[in-house]
Scaffold this motif. Structure first.
Motif, PDB file in Angstrom:
ATOM      1  N   ASP A 186       0.499  -1.247   0.295  1.00  0.00           N
ATOM      2  CA  ASP A 186      -0.170   0.414   0.095  1.00  0.00           C
ATOM      3  C   ASP A 186       0.848   1.754  -0.263  1.00  0.00           C
ATOM      4  O   ASP A 186       1.800   1.467   0.533  1.00  0.00           O
ATOM      5  N   PRO A 187       0.864   2.212  -0.752  1.00  0.00           N
ATOM      6  CA  PRO A 187       1.470   2.716  -1.207  1.00  0.00           C
ATOM      7  C   PRO A 187       1.290   4.683   0.134  1.00  0.00           C
ATOM      8  O   PRO A 187       2.757   4.849   0.911  1.00  0.00           O
ATOM      9  N   GLN A 188       0.673   3.976   0.610  1.00  0.00           N
ATOM     10  CA  GLN A 188       0.340   4.748   2.305  1.00  0.00           C
ATOM     11  C   GLN A 188       1.297   4.120   3.355  1.00  0.00           C
ATOM     12  O   GLN A 188       1.833   4.577   4.576  1.00  0.00           O
ATOM     13  N   ILE A 189       2.131   3.239   2.969  1.00  0.00           N
ATOM     14  CA  ILE A 189       3.041   2.045   4.003  1.00  0.00           C
ATOM     15  C   ILE A 189       4.408   2.699   3.352  1.00  0.00           C
ATOM     16  O   ILE A 189       4.671   3.133   4.697  1.00  0.00           O
ATOM     17  N   ALA A 190       4.558   3.377   2.264  1.00  0.00           N
ATOM     18  CA  ALA A 190       5.852   3.675   2.347  1.00  0.00           C
ATOM     19  C   ALA A 190       5.877   5.573   2.661  1.00  0.00           C
ATOM     20  O   ALA A 190       6.885   5.631   3.478  1.00  0.00           O
ATOM     21  N   ASP A 191       4.761   5.740   2.541  1.00  0.00           N
ATOM     22  CA  ASP A 191       4.207   7.544   3.335  1.00  0.00           C
ATOM     23  C   ASP A 191       4.736   7.295   4.314  1.00  0.00           C
ATOM     24  O   ASP A 191       5.586   8.185   5.256  1.00  0.00           O
ATOM     25  N   ARG A 192       4.326   6.640   5.490  1.00  0.00           N
ATOM     26  CA  ARG A 192       4.210   6.130   6.601  1.00  0.00           C
ATOM     27  C   ARG A 192       5.828   5.803   7.197  1.00  0.00           C
ATOM     28  O   ARG A 192       6.533   6.878   7.691  1.00  0.00           O
ATOM     29  N   PHE A 193       6.215   5.250   6.202  1.00  0.00           N
ATOM     30  CA  PHE A 193       7.992   4.693   6.212  1.00  0.00           C
ATOM     31  C   PHE A 193       9.053   5.860   6.532  1.00  0.00           C
ATOM     32  O   PHE A 193       9.555   6.889   7.085  1.00  0.00           O
ATOM     33  N   GLN A 194       8.444   6.754   5.273  1.00  0.00           N
ATOM     34  CA  GLN A 194       9.086   7.982   4.732  1.00  0.00           C
ATOM     35  C   GLN A 194       9.203   8.649   5.753  1.00  0.00           C
ATOM     36  O   GLN A 194       9.327   9.607   6.408  1.00  0.00           O
ATOM     37  N   GLU A 195       7.840   9.339   6.738  1.00  0.00           N
ATOM     38  CA  GLU A 195       7.595  10.058   7.620  1.00  0.00           C
ATOM     39  C   GLU A 195       8.565  10.081   8.846  1.00  0.00           C
ATOM     40  O   GLU A 195       9.031  10.286   9.316  1.00  0.00           O
ATOM     41  N   LEU A 196       8.210   8.800   8.907  1.00  0.00           N
ATOM     42  CA  LEU A 196       8.967   8.465  10.044  1.00  0.00           C
ATOM     43  C   LEU A 196      10.624   8.165  10.206  1.00  0.00           C
ATOM     44  O   LEU A 196      11.438   8.802  10.738  1.00  0.00           O
ATOM     45  N   ALA A 197      10.708   8.164   9.016  1.00  0.00           N
ATOM     46  CA  ALA A 197      12.612   8.308   8.557  1.00  0.00           C
ATOM     47  C   ALA A 197      13.080   9.530   8.938  1.00  0.00           C
ATOM     48  O   ALA A 197      14.160   9.990   9.548  1.00  0.00           O
ATOM     49  N   ASP A 198      12.019  10.434   7.837  1.00  0.00           N
ATOM     50  CA  ASP A 198      12.396  11.804   8.051  1.00  0.00           C
ATOM     51  C   ASP A 198      12.337  12.267   9.608  1.00  0.00           C
ATOM     52  O   ASP A 198      13.456  13.018  10.686  1.00  0.00           O
ATOM     53  N   GLN A 199      11.866  11.593  10.773  1.00  0.00           N
ATOM     54  CA  GLN A 199      11.278  11.921  12.064  1.00  0.00           C
ATOM     55  C   GLN A 199      12.559  11.338  12.610  1.00  0.00           C
ATOM     56  O   GLN A 199      13.006  11.745  13.841  1.00  0.00           O
ATOM     57  N   ASN A 200      13.517  10.236  12.412  1.00  0.00           N
ATOM     58  CA  ASN A 200      14.191   9.976  12.867  1.00  0.00           C
ATOM     59  C   ASN A 200      15.667  10.544  12.700  1.00  0.00           C
ATOM     60  O   ASN A 200      16.415  10.878  13.201  1.00  0.00           O
ATOM     61  N   SER A 201      15.589  10.768  11.928  1.00  0.00           N
ATOM     62  CA  SER A 201      16.949  11.965  11.031  1.00  0.00           C
ATOM     63  C   SER A 201      16.896  13.298  12.199  1.00  0.00           C
ATOM     64  O   SER A 201      17.727  13.465  11.304  1.00  0.00           O
ATOM     65  N   ALA A 202      15.535  13.292  12.189  1.00  0.00           N
ATOM     66  CA  ALA A 202      15.321  14.828  12.806  1.00  0.00           C
ATOM     67  C   ALA A 202      15.780  14.617  14.521  1.00  0.00           C
ATOM     68  O   ALA A 202      15.936  15.461  15.243  1.00  0.00           O
ATOM     69  N   GLY A 203      15.681  13.293  14.745  1.00  0.00           N
ATOM     70  CA  GLY A 203      16.375  13.011  15.834  1.00  0.00           C
ATOM     71  C   GLY A 203      14.993  13.071  16.753  1.00  0.00           C
ATOM     72  O   GLY A 203      14.615  13.237  18.314  1.00  0.00           O
ATOM     73  N   SER A 204      13.692  12.751  16.502  1.00  0.00           N
ATOM     74  CA  SER A 204      12.359  13.547  17.366  1.00  0.00           C
ATOM     75  C   SER A 204      11.514  12.060  16.776  1.00  0.00           C
ATOM     76  O   SER A 204      10.276  12.443  17.013  1.00  0.00           O
ATOM     77  N   LEU A 205      11.729  10.882  16.766  1.00  0.00           N
ATOM     78  CA  LEU A 205      11.003   9.558  16.719  1.00  0.00           C
ATOM     79  C   LEU A 205      10.748   9.017  18.310  1.00  0.00           C
ATOM     80  O   LEU A 205      12.059   8.920  18.509  1.00  0.00           O
ATOM     81  N   SER A 206      10.319   8.731  18.480  1.00  0.00           N
ATOM     82  CA  SER A 206      10.047   7.681  19.808  1.00  0.00           C
ATOM     83  C   SER A 206      10.473   6.445  19.496  1.00  0.00           C
ATOM     84  O   SER A 206      10.371   6.169  18.891  1.00  0.00           O
TER      85      SER A 206
END
Length: 97
Positions: free
Chosen positions: A38-58
């Motif tokens: 599902d493309p939404q899964i790829a979108d969610r992964f990208q969102e999480l990866a961006d947050q991880n890069s910013a250091g704001s991932l729980s």
């Protein structure tokens, strides 16, 4: 590949599938070959990866990100094994046996 307690789940699945890929029924191979994430899964992964890069991932979100990554890797393995089975049988679209 021999089993190792430190193996990632996708490596364990790959080991299970390695022996059985030659016996994958064509209907199952066609199913996995056609499967799309599902493309939404790829979108969610990208969102999480961006947050991880910013250091704001729980920790919870990090676990979700790795679940998505592991599931994606498993799907890739299944699709590869399916394509191998289809190729062996001469049933891979666009290819000759």
């Amino acid at each position: 590949m021999a089993y190792d307690q430190g193996m990632q789940p996708s490596s364990i699945w790959e080991q299970f599938l390695e022996a059985d890929s030659k016996q994958m029924p064509l209907e199952v191979a066609r199913f996995f070959d056609a499967m799309q994430a599902d493309p939404q899964i790829a979108d969610r992964f990208q969102e999480l990866a961006d947050q991880n890069s910013a250091g704001s991932l729980s920790e919870r979100d990090l676990a979700e990100m790795w679940q998505i990554a592991t599931s994606s890797q498993l799907l890739s393995i299944l699709k590869l094994r399916a394509r191998q089975a289809l190729r062996r049988s001469g049933n891979l679209s666009g290819e000759t046996p």
